[in-house]
Design a protein around this motif. Structure first.
Motif, PDB file in Angstrom:
ATOM      1  N   VAL A  54     -15.243  48.506  46.425  1.00 27.06           N
ATOM      2  CA  VAL A  54     -14.243  49.430  46.926  1.00 27.06           C
ATOM      3  C   VAL A  54     -14.724  50.854  46.656  1.00 27.06           C
ATOM      4  N   PRO A  55     -14.708  51.730  47.659  1.00 26.23           N
ATOM      5  CA  PRO A  55     -15.140  53.124  47.443  1.00 26.23           C
ATOM      6  C   PRO A  55     -14.314  53.795  46.354  1.00 26.23           C
ATOM      7  N   ILE A  56     -14.960  54.676  45.575  1.00 23.02           N
ATOM      8  CA  ILE A  56     -14.283  55.348  44.459  1.00 23.02           C
ATOM      9  C   ILE A  56     -13.020  56.079  44.907  1.00 23.02           C
ATOM     10  N   PRO A  57     -13.019  56.826  46.047  1.00 21.86           N
ATOM     11  CA  PRO A  57     -11.772  57.495  46.457  1.00 21.86           C
ATOM     12  C   PRO A  57     -10.625  56.513  46.680  1.00 21.86           C
ATOM     13  N   SER A  58     -10.933  55.296  47.191  1.00 25.76           N
ATOM     14  CA  SER A  58      -9.890  54.297  47.419  1.00 25.76           C
ATOM     15  C   SER A  58      -9.330  53.787  46.098  1.00 25.76           C
ATOM     16  N   VAL A  59     -10.222  53.536  45.133  1.00 26.97           N
ATOM     17  CA  VAL A  59      -9.783  53.097  43.812  1.00 26.97           C
ATOM     18  C   VAL A  59      -8.904  54.168  43.177  1.00 26.97           C
ATOM     19  N   ASP A  60      -9.325  55.398  43.344  1.00 27.76           N
ATOM     20  CA  ASP A  60      -8.598  56.537  42.806  1.00 27.76           C
ATOM     21  C   ASP A  60      -7.171  56.576  43.345  1.00 27.76           C
ATOM     22  N   LEU A  86      -5.457  54.122  44.845  1.00 28.45           N
ATOM     23  CA  LEU A  86      -4.702  52.926  44.463  1.00 28.45           C
ATOM     24  C   LEU A  86      -4.226  53.028  43.017  1.00 28.45           C
ATOM     25  N   SER A  87      -5.100  53.558  42.156  1.00 21.89           N
ATOM     26  CA  SER A  87      -4.738  53.694  40.748  1.00 21.89           C
ATOM     27  C   SER A  87      -3.554  54.635  40.578  1.00 21.89           C
ATOM     28  N   ARG A  88      -3.597  55.777  41.257  1.00 18.07           N
ATOM     29  CA  ARG A  88      -2.510  56.754  41.125  1.00 18.07           C
ATOM     30  C   ARG A  88      -1.216  56.214  41.740  1.00 18.07           C
ATOM     31  N   ARG A 130       4.903  52.273  39.085  1.00 15.14           N
ATOM     32  CA  ARG A 130       5.155  51.528  37.852  1.00 15.14           C
ATOM     33  C   ARG A 130       5.167  50.023  38.100  1.00 15.14           C
ATOM     34  N   GLN A 131       4.187  49.549  38.838  1.00 17.46           N
ATOM     35  CA  GLN A 131       4.111  48.130  39.150  1.00 17.46           C
ATOM     36  C   GLN A 131       3.709  47.311  37.928  1.00 17.46           C
ATOM     37  N   GLU A 132       4.304  46.106  37.814  1.00 19.80           N
ATOM     38  CA  GLU A 132       3.940  45.227  36.700  1.00 19.80           C
ATOM     39  C   GLU A 132       2.492  44.787  36.825  1.00 19.80           C
ATOM     40  N   GLU A 133       2.072  44.468  38.032  1.00 24.37           N
ATOM     41  CA  GLU A 133       0.690  44.098  38.303  1.00 24.37           C
ATOM     42  C   GLU A 133       0.072  45.189  39.164  1.00 24.37           C
ATOM     43  N   PRO A 134      -0.800  46.001  38.620  1.00 25.11           N
ATOM     44  CA  PRO A 134      -1.373  47.116  39.380  1.00 25.11           C
ATOM     45  C   PRO A 134      -2.249  46.640  40.535  1.00 25.11           C
ATOM     46  N   LEU A 135      -2.347  47.473  41.561  1.00 25.55           N
ATOM     47  CA  LEU A 135      -3.188  47.151  42.710  1.00 25.55           C
ATOM     48  C   LEU A 135      -4.663  47.107  42.327  1.00 25.55           C
ATOM     49  N   CYS A 136      -5.023  47.846  41.331  1.00 20.66           N
ATOM     50  CA  CYS A 136      -6.376  47.803  40.777  1.00 20.66           C
ATOM     51  C   CYS A 136      -6.285  48.232  39.321  1.00 20.66           C
ATOM     52  N   SER A 142      -6.758  56.870  34.334  1.00 17.91           N
ATOM     53  CA  SER A 142      -6.833  57.886  35.374  1.00 17.91           C
ATOM     54  C   SER A 142      -8.159  58.635  35.359  1.00 17.91           C
ATOM     55  N   ASP A 143      -8.595  59.098  36.521  1.00 18.63           N
ATOM     56  CA  ASP A 143      -9.832  59.857  36.646  1.00 18.63           C
ATOM     57  C   ASP A 143      -9.558  61.321  36.962  1.00 18.63           C
ATOM     58  N   HIS A 144      -8.350  61.777  36.738  1.00 19.04           N
ATOM     59  CA  HIS A 144      -7.992  63.160  37.066  1.00 19.04           C
ATOM     60  C   HIS A 144      -7.627  63.922  35.805  1.00 19.04           C
ATOM     61  N   LEU A 145      -8.258  65.066  35.603  1.00 16.76           N
ATOM     62  CA  LEU A 145      -8.018  65.842  34.396  1.00 16.76           C
ATOM     63  C   LEU A 145      -6.585  66.333  34.282  1.00 16.76           C
ATOM     64  N   SER A 146      -5.850  66.289  35.381  1.00 15.39           N
ATOM     65  CA  SER A 146      -4.464  66.725  35.321  1.00 15.39           C
ATOM     66  C   SER A 146      -3.547  65.641  34.751  1.00 15.39           C
ATOM     67  N   PHE A 147      -4.051  64.411  34.614  1.00 10.94           N
ATOM     68  CA  PHE A 147      -3.229  63.314  34.115  1.00 10.94           C
ATOM     69  C   PHE A 147      -3.280  63.276  32.589  1.00 10.94           C
TER      70      PHE A 147
END
Length: 230
Positions: free
Chosen positions: A1-7, A9-11, A17-23, A29-34
């Protein structure tokens, strides 16, 4: 999966707040703002901590399984001899990383390190793959991951930028100088050594660690001082 897509989906999973995350990410998180990014290196939280307790979700420290490397030492010695690389007096340079390329030391740093090593009687090679080119005055080698630790045990030394390669070679008994850039796209500025330090993560206890704060002269002097202790 391309990194932007993972990014994305993760956000989205964090937002819903899913019990089972999509990824699942091994880091928060990969964002310094998180908020998860700001915890990297905070009060000693290392990359290993993120992997163990967040990524894998372990409740207790798991049993350690060390990676297996080539046992064909004679082949490695023969290849070194063919290349004219003396055992115990060869230094492998690793100036490249796929992450945060704009923050890496310039080629002049590696050239000065090479000159100093040669004056001290070392043979110097650069680990290169793809379109990467060797540092001026060095030969190019491409060491397979399975050969990396036994090669370095025979060669004698490693100097490189902190990258995933360092995790693999951490078990080598060779002399190691690891350069940590102050800035990165993947953790807060100034937290490189705290968050990804090999010694801090428990991967090794004999690596010499040098901090790079965009001052080329200081970096060269720091590395040369470490070399002079060998």
């Amino acid at each position: 999966v391309p990194i932007p897509s993972v990014d994305a989906l993760s956000r989205f999973s964090e937002f819903m707040r899913q019990e089972e995350p999509l990824c699942r990410s091994f880091e928060k998180s990969d964002h310094l703002s998180f908020i998860g990014e700001q915890l990297k290196g905070y009060h000693g939280l290392s990359l290993m901590d993120f992997y163990l307790w967040y990524g894998f979700g372990f409740q207790n420290i798991p049993a350690r399984a060390d990676p297996q490397f080539s046992q064909d030492i004679e082949r490695i010695r023969d290849e070194m001899e063919e290349k004219g690389l003396p055992r115990g007096k060869t230094i492998l340079l690793s100036p490249y990383s796929t992450c945060s390329k704009e923050y890496l030391p310039p080629k002049e740093v590696w050239e000065e390190i090479t000159k100093h090593l040669k004056r001290r009687g070392y043979a110097v090679v650069t680990n290169c793959f793809g379109k990467e080119t060797p540092v001026k005055g060095t030969a190019s080698v491409s060491i397979a991951y399975t050969d990396l630790v036994p090669f370095l045990n025979e060669a004698g030394g490693f100097i490189g930028i902190r990258s995933g390669l360092c995790d693999i070679l951490s078990q080598s008994t060779c002399k190691k100088i690891i350069i940590y850039p102050e800035q990165s796209d993947f953790w807060p500025s100034g937290m490189s050594e705290h968050f990804t330090g090999l010694n801090k993560m428990g991967l090794t206890h004999n690596s010499m660690e040098v901090y790079y704060s965009q001052n080329i002269i200081t970096l060269i002097c720091d590395v040369l001082k470490k070399i002079n202790t060998w």
